[in-house]
Design a protein around this motif. Sequence first.
Motif, mmCIF file in Angstrom:
data_model
loop_
_atom_site.group_PDB
_atom_site.id
_atom_site.type_symbol
_atom_site.label_atom_id
_atom_site.label_comp_id
_atom_site.label_asym_id
_atom_site.label_seq_id
_atom_site.Cartn_x
_atom_site.Cartn_y
_atom_site.Cartn_z
ATOM 1 N N ASN A 194 0.667 -0.763 -0.061
ATOM 2 C CA ASN A 194 0.458 0.243 -0.246
ATOM 3 C C ASN A 194 1.132 1.027 -0.125
ATOM 4 N N SER A 233 0.396 5.672 0.242
ATOM 5 C CA SER A 233 -0.521 6.590 0.489
ATOM 6 C C SER A 233 0.288 7.842 -0.582
ATOM 7 N N GLU A 249 -4.021 12.925 -3.366
ATOM 8 C CA GLU A 249 -5.390 12.458 -4.382
ATOM 9 C C GLU A 249 -5.127 12.501 -5.512
ATOM 10 N N ARG A 252 -6.132 1.988 -7.532
ATOM 11 C CA ARG A 252 -6.174 2.949 -6.682
ATOM 12 C C ARG A 252 -7.269 2.272 -5.431
ATOM 13 N N GLN A 253 -6.532 2.515 -4.326
ATOM 14 C CA GLN A 253 -7.842 1.113 -3.412
ATOM 15 C C GLN A 253 -8.121 2.400 -2.529
ATOM 16 N N GLY A 254 -8.111 3.908 -2.161
ATOM 17 C CA GLY A 254 -9.408 4.955 -2.555
ATOM 18 C C GLY A 254 -8.514 6.294 -1.790
ATOM 19 N N THR A 272 -4.595 6.249 -1.518
ATOM 20 C CA THR A 272 -4.403 5.037 -1.613
ATOM 21 C C THR A 272 -3.981 4.669 -3.087
#
Length: 619
Positions: free
Chosen positions: A482, A484, A487, A509-511, A514
């Motif tokens: 992962n 970070s 955006e 894309r995880q979030g 992230t």
Amino acid sequence: MTFQSIQVLPAQLVSQIAAGEVVERPASVIKELLENSMDAGATRIDVELEEGGMRLMRVRDNGSGVSKEELPLALARHATSKISNLMDLDGIHTLGFRGEALPSIAAVSRLQMTSRRHDGDAGAWTVSGDGGDQLATPQPAAHAAGTTVEVRDLFYAVPARRKFLKSERTELRHIEQLFRRIALSRPAIDMRMSHNGKEMLRLRPEPESSGNSRRVADLCGEGFMAHALPLTHSAAGMQLDGWIAQPSFSRSQPDLQYFYVNGRMVRDKLVQSALRRAYADVLHNQRHPAFVLFLSLDPRQVDVNAHPTKHEVRFRESRLVYEFLYHAVHSAIADERPQDAAGQHAVQLTASDQSNTVVPQLAGGVSGYVQPRQSAMALGVAEAAALWATNDKSSGLLAAASRQSTHEHPIADSPERSDGRGTPPLGFALGQLHGIYILAQNAQGLVLVDMHAAHERVLFERLKRAHHAGAVPVQPLLVPVNVSVSEHDASLAEEHAEALLEVGLKVDRQGPQTVVVRGLPVLMNRQVDAQQLLRDVLADLGSDEAVAGAGLAQKVDAILGNMACKDAVKAHRLLSIDEMNALLRDMENTERSGQCNHGRPTWVQLELSALDRLFMRGQ
Ligand code: ADP
Ligand code: MG
């Protein structure tokens, strides 16, 4: 509001307006005058200047000359001997053709033209003009065959423009730059330039057969010549000749870039972008390549009438020209491999009696390295001392050499000297120096390799090959990582997920902030820092260095370059002799391996004879 009635502008005013386009500063006048002299077939041109050209510019040539009848016409608007109809405009062979230079200059200065024809016996005549309609009456004068144009007090009648002239030094520098550009393209012309009565440049004529190299050396410096690869390439009715500098001779400014189209100097976006891309592999973004190149093609394939100063051209088949230039230069750079490069990588050692230190110098008449970047590769004093300190058994050359003797590789020749047969170009590894350099023995002597730089280059080329062959194969990670990010970067990753997969990076894309890395290129080492790699790759993707015609391709290369750098062996990692030899063999088989991705050399050769001198053997 009151309207004035429409009027035809007086000719002199038209000339003054046109002068704004053609005559920007003294250097633009010199350009037009030199081009006229060359069009007239001059073999000798003298330029005299006073006060940076602002007070006086005098250009004298021994060209065809102008007759008494034609002299007034030469100063009239749109009078030219060079084209007569639109058909001619389609295939221009001369430098001038618009017939507006002399009247434009005359409209903003005090211009006098004196000339005598080579043929006939009508004597010499002189006229002065003001750019207007009135044809001047020639007066008899004294002048040898040829033409002199004298331009005094540029912009004296146009105070607004006079204000924009810079200092004498600046204007002189512009003139000199221009003079050099033109002189490079015409080595057969004897050219001189003086300023305030002092000779500044004297370029003796050079016969065609000598290949221009002396003038290039005169104007671009011996340093350029020593690092220049001659280039000749033809295809599709085009021919490219000249010299390109090895990437290690890159510049921090684009000040050594000379490009000519059919003998006309040109500064063109398409040309620049093709050259930039050809060097992209081997040059850091902030560095500029150096080159002197002459492109010849059918004049009908190029429109030189795109701009009044004729600096820019329009190619009819721009894509074709772009590809041609790119391939010619790119392949010339790619040909630089260890096999044929021993000479230019050779380093001479000189022992200083006083200090016992070793000073490396490039062989072949070059005094030291030209670029400060390269000094990273030149032996540092500490390393040199280690080489010298043969009594220290734990490090340095002797230690490496003693390890070598126990090794199974067929090192042909210790203690006798090699006959060179059967030894690969970069030889066999002896050992590692301070975890930074690999020492190897080849037929010529000792080879020093910058381990990280060389490995990086090899990996980069490998990744590129895989990418060209389709996509870089992906190795899924057992434990996804992962990362970070901002955006913005997360959206970038999402948007370009497919393109990233092609370079061997599998990301999701995880979030909002992230991104998860699920796979890395098979070709890459497992220890690589996936987080850092992803961040750098996204930075590459986000950079908007838009290069015409090469946008995405260039980014992919930047990304692959980044991967190679992350993956390459770091300094101070111990390598086994086998690993070192594997790297040497990889280098021999890799295009462009003579330079790292940033244009630094990856290896140097220390000749046996240089080592002999160091130890005063055979003296
Ligand atoms: P162009 O070069 O576009 O024809 P110019 O205004 O520069 O226009 O020059 C006008 C004409 O003057 C040229 O076509 C040429 O016939 C003549 N001319 C100018 N300079 C020279 C020179 N140095 N020697 C011989 N002829 C010249
Ligand atoms: Mg002209």
